[in-house]
Scaffold this motif. Structure first.
Motif, PDB file in Angstrom:
ATOM      1  N   UNK A 173      -2.398  -4.342   1.798  1.00 52.39           N
ATOM      2  CA  UNK A 173      -3.457  -3.617   1.099  1.00 52.39           C
ATOM      3  C   UNK A 173      -2.981  -2.881  -0.150  1.00 52.39           C
ATOM      4  N   UNK A 174      -1.693  -2.544  -0.192  1.00 61.19           N
ATOM      5  CA  UNK A 174      -1.130  -1.777  -1.299  1.00 61.19           C
ATOM      6  C   UNK A 174       0.031  -2.542  -1.918  1.00 61.19           C
ATOM      7  N   UNK A 175       0.148  -2.458  -3.225  1.00 62.09           N
ATOM      8  CA  UNK A 175       1.297  -3.080  -3.882  1.00 62.09           C
ATOM      9  C   UNK A 175       2.446  -2.095  -4.047  1.00 62.09           C
ATOM     10  N   UNK A 176       2.166  -0.780  -3.902  1.00 58.55           N
ATOM     11  CA  UNK A 176       3.222   0.216  -4.072  1.00 58.55           C
ATOM     12  C   UNK A 176       2.797   1.556  -3.497  1.00 58.55           C
ATOM     13  N   UNK A 177       3.805   2.364  -3.156  1.00 56.64           N
ATOM     14  CA  UNK A 177       3.624   3.771  -2.826  1.00 56.64           C
ATOM     15  C   UNK A 177       4.256   4.544  -3.982  1.00 56.64           C
ATOM     16  N   UNK A 178       3.541   5.530  -4.494  1.00 59.10           N
ATOM     17  CA  UNK A 178       4.033   6.329  -5.609  1.00 59.10           C
ATOM     18  C   UNK A 178       4.103   7.782  -5.155  1.00 59.10           C
ATOM     19  N   UNK A 179       5.212   8.455  -5.444  1.00 63.59           N
ATOM     20  CA  UNK A 179       5.355   9.871  -5.104  1.00 63.59           C
ATOM     21  C   UNK A 179       5.780  10.642  -6.352  1.00 63.59           C
ATOM     22  N   UNK A 180       5.099  11.755  -6.619  1.00 60.14           N
ATOM     23  CA  UNK A 180       5.478  12.700  -7.670  1.00 60.14           C
ATOM     24  C   UNK A 180       5.816  14.015  -6.974  1.00 60.14           C
ATOM     25  N   UNK A 220       0.118  -0.394   4.741  1.00 55.96           N
ATOM     26  CA  UNK A 220       0.284  -1.833   4.923  1.00 55.96           C
ATOM     27  C   UNK A 220       0.381  -2.480   3.549  1.00 55.96           C
ATOM     28  N   UNK A 221       1.474  -3.185   3.292  1.00 54.39           N
ATOM     29  CA  UNK A 221       1.650  -3.810   1.988  1.00 54.39           C
ATOM     30  C   UNK A 221       0.726  -5.013   1.783  1.00 54.39           C
ATOM     31  N   UNK A 250       6.872  -4.340   7.803  1.00 55.68           N
ATOM     32  CA  UNK A 250       5.552  -4.649   7.253  1.00 55.68           C
ATOM     33  C   UNK A 250       4.761  -3.387   6.932  1.00 55.68           C
ATOM     34  N   UNK A 251       5.031  -2.305   7.654  1.00 53.59           N
ATOM     35  CA  UNK A 251       4.275  -1.059   7.489  1.00 53.59           C
ATOM     36  C   UNK A 251       5.209   0.095   7.166  1.00 53.59           C
ATOM     37  N   UNK A 252       4.699   1.040   6.367  1.00 55.76           N
ATOM     38  CA  UNK A 252       5.393   2.309   6.156  1.00 55.76           C
ATOM     39  C   UNK A 252       4.661   3.339   7.006  1.00 55.76           C
ATOM     40  N   UNK A 253       5.340   3.838   8.036  1.00 54.70           N
ATOM     41  CA  UNK A 253       4.722   4.827   8.918  1.00 54.70           C
ATOM     42  C   UNK A 253       5.107   6.245   8.549  1.00 54.70           C
ATOM     43  N   UNK A 254       6.286   6.424   7.886  1.00 50.56           N
ATOM     44  CA  UNK A 254       6.668   7.759   7.437  1.00 50.56           C
ATOM     45  C   UNK A 254       7.792   7.678   6.419  1.00 50.56           C
ATOM     46  N   UNK A 255       7.910   8.736   5.639  1.00 50.46           N
ATOM     47  CA  UNK A 255       9.007   8.940   4.697  1.00 50.46           C
ATOM     48  C   UNK A 255       9.637  10.282   5.046  1.00 50.46           C
ATOM     49  N   UNK A 256      10.941  10.288   5.294  1.00 51.89           N
ATOM     50  CA  UNK A 256      11.620  11.538   5.653  1.00 51.89           C
ATOM     51  C   UNK A 256      12.500  11.986   4.501  1.00 51.89           C
ATOM     52  N   UNK A 257      12.361  13.256   4.130  1.00 47.18           N
ATOM     53  CA  UNK A 257      13.143  13.894   3.079  1.00 47.18           C
ATOM     54  C   UNK A 257      14.067  14.900   3.750  1.00 47.18           C
TER      55      UNK A 257
END
Length: 185
Positions: A46-53, A43-44, A156-163
Protein backbone atom coordinates in the motif's frame (compact mmCIF):
# COMPACT_ATOMS: atom_id res chain seq x y z
CA UNK A 1 -6.93 22.81 -11.58
CA UNK A 2 -3.70 24.08 -13.15
CA UNK A 3 -3.14 23.93 -16.91
CA UNK A 4 -5.73 21.19 -17.19
CA UNK A 5 -4.25 19.09 -14.37
CA UNK A 6 -6.35 18.47 -11.28
CA UNK A 7 -4.11 19.12 -8.27
CA UNK A 8 -6.65 18.39 -5.56
CA UNK A 9 -5.97 14.66 -5.72
CA UNK A 10 -2.33 15.29 -4.80
CA UNK A 11 -3.25 16.68 -1.38
CA UNK A 12 -6.04 14.32 -0.30
CA UNK A 13 -3.70 11.69 1.12
CA UNK A 14 -5.49 8.95 -0.75
CA UNK A 15 -3.84 8.88 -4.17
CA UNK A 16 -0.51 7.60 -5.40
CA UNK A 17 2.45 9.71 -4.27
CA UNK A 18 0.53 11.50 -1.51
CA UNK A 19 1.99 11.67 2.00
CA UNK A 20 -0.39 10.30 4.61
CA UNK A 21 0.15 11.27 8.25
CA UNK A 22 0.72 8.11 10.29
CA UNK A 23 1.44 9.55 13.72
CA UNK A 24 4.07 11.17 15.90
CA UNK A 25 6.02 10.83 19.10
CA UNK A 26 6.94 13.76 21.35
CA UNK A 27 8.81 14.11 24.61
CA UNK A 28 9.74 16.99 26.93
CA UNK A 29 11.61 15.17 29.70
CA UNK A 30 14.81 13.36 28.77
CA UNK A 31 14.36 9.96 27.18
CA UNK A 32 16.84 7.46 25.86
CA UNK A 33 14.59 5.17 23.82
CA UNK A 34 11.10 4.77 22.43
CA UNK A 35 9.30 2.49 20.01
CA UNK A 36 6.92 3.95 17.46
CA UNK A 37 4.17 1.50 16.55
CA UNK A 38 1.80 2.55 13.76
CA UNK A 39 -1.91 1.95 14.37
CA UNK A 40 -1.90 -0.52 11.48
CA UNK A 41 1.33 -2.26 10.36
CA UNK A 42 2.77 -0.58 7.28
CA UNK A 43 2.34 -2.84 4.27
CA UNK A 44 4.58 -2.06 1.31
CA UNK A 45 1.76 -3.27 -0.96
CA UNK A 46 0.00 0.00 0.00
CA UNK A 47 2.94 2.36 0.62
CA UNK A 48 6.06 3.00 -1.40
CA UNK A 49 7.91 4.59 1.54
CA UNK A 50 7.86 5.60 5.19
CA UNK A 51 9.08 9.15 5.81
CA UNK A 52 10.14 10.50 9.22
CA UNK A 53 11.02 14.11 10.12
CA UNK A 54 12.36 14.81 13.58
CA UNK A 55 14.14 17.25 15.86
CA UNK A 56 15.29 17.13 19.47
CA UNK A 57 17.55 18.92 21.93
CA UNK A 58 20.27 17.86 24.33
CA UNK A 59 20.49 18.21 28.07
CA UNK A 60 23.37 20.30 29.40
CA UNK A 61 24.68 17.38 31.48
CA UNK A 62 24.19 14.43 29.10
CA UNK A 63 26.98 12.31 27.62
CA UNK A 64 27.43 12.07 23.85
CA UNK A 65 25.54 9.21 22.21
CA UNK A 66 24.59 7.67 18.87
CA UNK A 67 20.89 7.67 17.98
CA UNK A 68 20.21 4.14 16.75
CA UNK A 69 17.25 2.80 14.74
CA UNK A 70 16.03 -0.78 14.45
CA UNK A 71 13.14 -2.04 12.32
CA UNK A 72 10.57 -4.42 13.83
CA UNK A 73 12.72 -4.90 16.92
CA UNK A 74 15.26 -6.83 14.86
CA UNK A 75 18.79 -6.46 16.24
CA UNK A 76 20.46 -9.20 14.23
CA UNK A 77 23.56 -8.08 12.33
CA UNK A 78 21.90 -7.34 9.01
CA UNK A 79 22.01 -3.53 8.77
CA UNK A 80 24.57 -1.84 6.50
CA UNK A 81 25.22 1.83 5.72
CA UNK A 82 27.67 3.99 3.82
CA UNK A 83 27.89 7.78 3.75
CA UNK A 84 29.73 10.76 5.22
CA UNK A 85 29.88 12.83 8.36
CA UNK A 86 31.22 16.37 8.50
CA UNK A 87 32.45 18.29 11.53
CA UNK A 88 33.39 21.87 10.59
CA UNK A 89 35.70 21.38 7.59
CA UNK A 90 36.54 17.70 8.25
CA UNK A 91 34.69 15.14 6.13
CA UNK A 92 34.89 11.49 7.16
CA UNK A 93 33.52 8.43 5.39
CA UNK A 94 31.01 6.16 7.13
CA UNK A 95 30.87 2.46 6.42
CA UNK A 96 29.12 0.07 8.77
CA UNK A 97 28.47 -3.42 7.45
CA UNK A 98 26.48 -6.17 9.17
CA UNK A 99 25.64 -4.33 12.39
CA UNK A 100 22.58 -4.55 14.66
CA UNK A 101 21.04 -1.11 13.85
CA UNK A 102 21.27 2.00 11.70
CA UNK A 103 23.22 4.85 13.36
CA UNK A 104 21.20 7.98 12.63
CA UNK A 105 22.88 10.92 14.37
CA UNK A 106 26.25 10.19 15.96
CA UNK A 107 28.29 11.28 18.99
CA UNK A 108 29.73 14.28 17.12
CA UNK A 109 26.20 15.64 16.68
CA UNK A 110 24.74 14.48 19.99
CA UNK A 111 27.12 16.36 22.26
CA UNK A 112 27.33 19.80 23.79
CA UNK A 113 25.14 22.01 25.90
CA UNK A 114 21.74 22.85 24.38
CA UNK A 115 22.59 21.49 20.91
CA UNK A 116 19.59 21.01 18.62
CA UNK A 117 19.54 18.17 16.07
CA UNK A 118 17.14 17.74 13.16
CA UNK A 119 16.95 14.99 10.61
CA UNK A 120 14.89 12.99 8.21
CA UNK A 121 14.89 9.54 6.69
CA UNK A 122 12.98 7.60 4.06
CA UNK A 123 12.56 3.83 4.26
CA UNK A 124 11.59 2.04 1.07
CA UNK A 125 11.29 -1.60 0.16
CA UNK A 126 13.54 -2.88 -2.63
CA UNK A 127 12.83 -5.97 -4.71
CA UNK A 128 9.75 -6.64 -2.55
CA UNK A 129 12.08 -7.88 0.19
CA UNK A 130 14.64 -5.55 1.71
CA UNK A 131 14.36 -2.21 3.46
CA UNK A 132 16.46 0.60 2.00
CA UNK A 133 17.07 3.84 3.93
CA UNK A 134 18.23 7.30 2.85
CA UNK A 135 19.09 9.59 5.73
CA UNK A 136 20.42 13.07 6.66
CA UNK A 137 20.82 15.01 9.90
CA UNK A 138 22.21 18.36 10.96
CA UNK A 139 23.19 19.81 14.31
CA UNK A 140 23.74 23.28 15.72
CA UNK A 141 27.37 22.38 16.38
CA UNK A 142 27.91 22.36 12.56
CA UNK A 143 28.00 18.58 12.32
CA UNK A 144 26.13 16.72 9.58
CA UNK A 145 25.58 13.07 8.69
CA UNK A 146 24.30 11.58 5.45
CA UNK A 147 24.08 7.94 4.49
CA UNK A 148 22.30 5.32 2.47
CA UNK A 149 21.85 1.82 3.76
CA UNK A 150 19.84 -1.34 3.68
CA UNK A 151 18.54 -4.05 5.94
CA UNK A 152 19.06 -7.49 4.48
CA UNK A 153 16.08 -9.46 5.66
CA UNK A 154 12.74 -10.23 4.10
CA UNK A 155 9.98 -8.32 5.91
CA UNK A 156 6.65 -7.58 4.28
CA UNK A 157 5.32 -5.36 7.08
CA UNK A 158 6.76 -2.63 9.30
CA UNK A 159 5.23 -3.14 12.73
CA UNK A 160 7.50 -0.76 14.67
CA UNK A 161 10.56 1.47 14.57
CA UNK A 162 12.72 1.61 17.70
CA UNK A 163 14.94 4.60 18.49
CA UNK A 164 17.64 4.14 21.10
CA UNK A 165 20.56 5.99 22.71
CA UNK A 166 23.79 4.02 22.47
CA UNK A 167 24.70 5.15 25.99
CA UNK A 168 21.35 4.45 27.62
CA UNK A 169 19.66 6.03 30.58
CA UNK A 170 19.83 8.87 31.38
CA UNK A 171 21.83 10.07 28.35
CA UNK A 172 19.33 10.87 25.67
CA UNK A 173 17.34 13.70 24.17
CA UNK A 174 14.82 16.29 25.36
CA UNK A 175 12.04 18.28 23.66
CA UNK A 176 11.81 15.80 20.80
CA UNK A 177 9.26 15.52 18.03
CA UNK A 178 9.22 12.64 15.53
CA UNK A 179 6.57 12.75 12.77
CA UNK A 180 5.82 9.74 10.55
CA UNK A 181 4.24 9.69 7.10
CA UNK A 182 3.50 7.00 4.55
CA UNK A 183 3.81 7.63 0.83
CA UNK A 184 0.85 6.03 -0.95
CA UNK A 185 1.48 3.78 -3.94
Amino acid sequence: DMNGVTLYSLITGLDSGALEYLGEHTNVAEEYDFTWTPTTPIDFDNYSAIVCYYSYGLDATGSAFDLQLTINGDTTANYSQTGITQNSATVTGVQNVSIAYFTLSDTAQNSGNSTQISGSFIIQQQDDKYQFIKYWSDSWNRSTRNFEGHKVEIQALITNLKFDSSVGTPNGWINGKFQFYGMRK
